[in-house]
Design an enzyme around this catalytic site. Sequence first.
Site, PDB file in Angstrom:
ATOM      1  N   GLY A  12      61.603  29.038  52.108  1.00 63.76           N
ATOM      2  CA  GLY A  12      60.456  29.694  51.487  1.00 63.76           C
ATOM      3  C   GLY A  12      60.639  30.098  50.039  1.00 63.76           C
ATOM      4  O   GLY A  12      60.014  31.045  49.575  1.00 63.76           O
ATOM      5  N   ARG A  65      49.501  16.850  68.702  1.00 64.38           N
ATOM      6  CA  ARG A  65      49.349  17.220  67.283  1.00 64.38           C
ATOM      7  C   ARG A  65      47.948  17.765  67.022  1.00 64.38           C
ATOM      8  O   ARG A  65      47.754  18.704  66.257  1.00 64.38           O
ATOM      9  CB  ARG A  65      49.521  15.972  66.403  1.00 64.38           C
ATOM     10  CG  ARG A  65      50.933  15.701  66.061  1.00 64.38           C
ATOM     11  CD  ARG A  65      51.051  14.537  65.086  1.00 64.38           C
ATOM     12  NE  ARG A  65      52.448  14.179  64.999  1.00 64.38           N
ATOM     13  CZ  ARG A  65      53.345  14.814  64.253  1.00 64.38           C
ATOM     14  NH1 ARG A  65      52.991  15.815  63.493  1.00 64.38           N
ATOM     15  NH2 ARG A  65      54.593  14.427  64.245  1.00 64.38           N
ATOM     16  N   MET A  90      57.462  21.308  57.635  1.00 62.48           N
ATOM     17  CA  MET A  90      58.061  20.046  58.072  1.00 62.48           C
ATOM     18  C   MET A  90      57.234  19.351  59.152  1.00 62.48           C
ATOM     19  O   MET A  90      57.777  18.885  60.149  1.00 62.48           O
ATOM     20  CB  MET A  90      59.484  20.291  58.573  1.00 62.48           C
ATOM     21  CG  MET A  90      60.408  20.852  57.502  1.00 62.48           C
ATOM     22  SD  MET A  90      60.460  19.820  56.022  1.00 62.48           S
ATOM     23  CE  MET A  90      61.461  18.490  56.651  1.00 62.48           C
ATOM     24  N   HIS A 109      56.306  18.059  46.595  1.00 64.23           N
ATOM     25  CA  HIS A 109      57.316  17.108  47.063  1.00 64.23           C
ATOM     26  C   HIS A 109      58.407  16.985  45.990  1.00 64.23           C
ATOM     27  O   HIS A 109      58.096  16.875  44.800  1.00 64.23           O
ATOM     28  CB  HIS A 109      56.659  15.747  47.316  1.00 64.23           C
ATOM     29  CG  HIS A 109      57.618  14.737  47.843  1.00 64.23           C
ATOM     30  ND1 HIS A 109      58.045  14.733  49.146  1.00 64.23           N
ATOM     31  CD2 HIS A 109      58.276  13.725  47.221  1.00 64.23           C
ATOM     32  CE1 HIS A 109      58.917  13.761  49.323  1.00 64.23           C
ATOM     33  NE2 HIS A 109      59.074  13.128  48.174  1.00 64.23           N
ATOM     34  N   ASP A 141      46.542  13.822  51.792  1.00 63.07           N
ATOM     35  CA  ASP A 141      45.600  12.936  52.477  1.00 63.07           C
ATOM     36  C   ASP A 141      46.252  12.490  53.781  1.00 63.07           C
ATOM     37  O   ASP A 141      47.235  13.082  54.222  1.00 63.07           O
ATOM     38  CB  ASP A 141      45.174  11.771  51.572  1.00 63.07           C
ATOM     39  CG  ASP A 141      46.314  10.822  51.279  1.00 63.07           C
ATOM     40  OD1 ASP A 141      47.405  10.975  51.874  1.00 63.07           O
ATOM     41  OD2 ASP A 141      46.124   9.910  50.452  1.00 63.07           O
TER      42      ASP A 141
HETATM   43  C1  GRF Z   1      60.993  21.909  48.572  1.00 58.42           C
HETATM   44  O1  GRF Z   1      61.961  21.089  47.991  1.00 58.42           O
HETATM   45  C2  GRF Z   1      59.670  21.204  48.608  1.00 58.42           C
HETATM   46  O2  GRF Z   1      59.476  20.330  47.534  1.00 58.42           O
HETATM   47  C3  GRF Z   1      59.749  20.425  49.897  1.00 58.42           C
HETATM   48  O3  GRF Z   1      60.424  21.267  50.789  1.00 58.42           O
HETATM   49  C4  GRF Z   1      61.265  22.160  50.057  1.00 58.42           C
HETATM   50  C5  GRF Z   1      60.894  23.548  50.477  1.00 58.42           C
HETATM   51  O4  GRF Z   1      61.762  24.510  49.967  1.00 58.42           O
HETATM   52  N1  GRF Z   1      58.425  20.034  50.363  1.00 58.42           N
HETATM   53  P1  GRF Z   1      61.408  26.040  50.118  1.00 58.42           P
HETATM   54  O5  GRF Z   1      61.247  26.328  51.622  1.00 58.42           O
HETATM   55  O6  GRF Z   1      60.158  26.335  49.360  1.00 58.42           O
HETATM   56  O7  GRF Z   1      62.613  26.767  49.578  1.00 58.42           O
END
Ligand code: GRF
Length: 203
Positions: A12, A65, A90, A109, A141
């Site tokens: 986070g 899902r 995730m 990302h 998307d």
């Molecule tokens: C980050 O690298 C983000 O780009 C990816 O997941 C990671 C999350 O990190 N989608 P955090 O939980 O915000 O520390």
Amino acid sequence: MTGLGVLVSGSGTNLQAILDAEKRGELGAEVRLVVSNLPGVRALERAQAAGVATRVLAHRDFASREAYDEALARCLGEARVELIALAGFMRIVTPRFLQAFPGRVLNIHPSLLPAFPGLHAQRQALEHGVKVSGCTVHFVDEGCDTGAIIAQAAVPVCEGDDEAALTARILVEEHRLYPAALRAVAEGRVRLSGRRVVIQSRP
Ligand code: GRF
């Protein structure tokens, strides 16, 4: 004020950057709910420390899902959330979820998309041998990291970098880029023209 929901699964640090921007009056939105699909993660503690409502929706408790995403959309709607930030969440969201919040779901990302989508983007970048990588904020998307690109920031890949070093360098940029992109969307300054995103600067 736009109601923001943040979906998390882990440490986070991006959530923290969003909460810090809100505190400084630089988010243009109010974080109304943080939802995790995993219990006990650091991101939930960060939300609680900031006085933000949290929910754990464990995906294992749902048969599909679609059922999960329906429950997720319902609890975000009940919290008056209008804009959603995936921040280390995730899970891939279903079309049904996206239909509930059309054009209102963003993700960050850790690569310069369209390079290195999916898991372990920093490892993919190192293995490929690129000299520059970075991060991308994009609309979500139905594909995996394929939505229209809102903002990107680049960092160098240095000789001797391992995954942890590159990840840390990219995270510094993530923490700056994501709150700024969310603010632009929350303030209605972001417009789609085909696949291209046009951002108006602040008046
Ligand atoms: C980050 O690298 C983000 O780009 C990816 O997941 C990671 C999350 O990190 N989608 P955090 O939980 O915000 O520390």
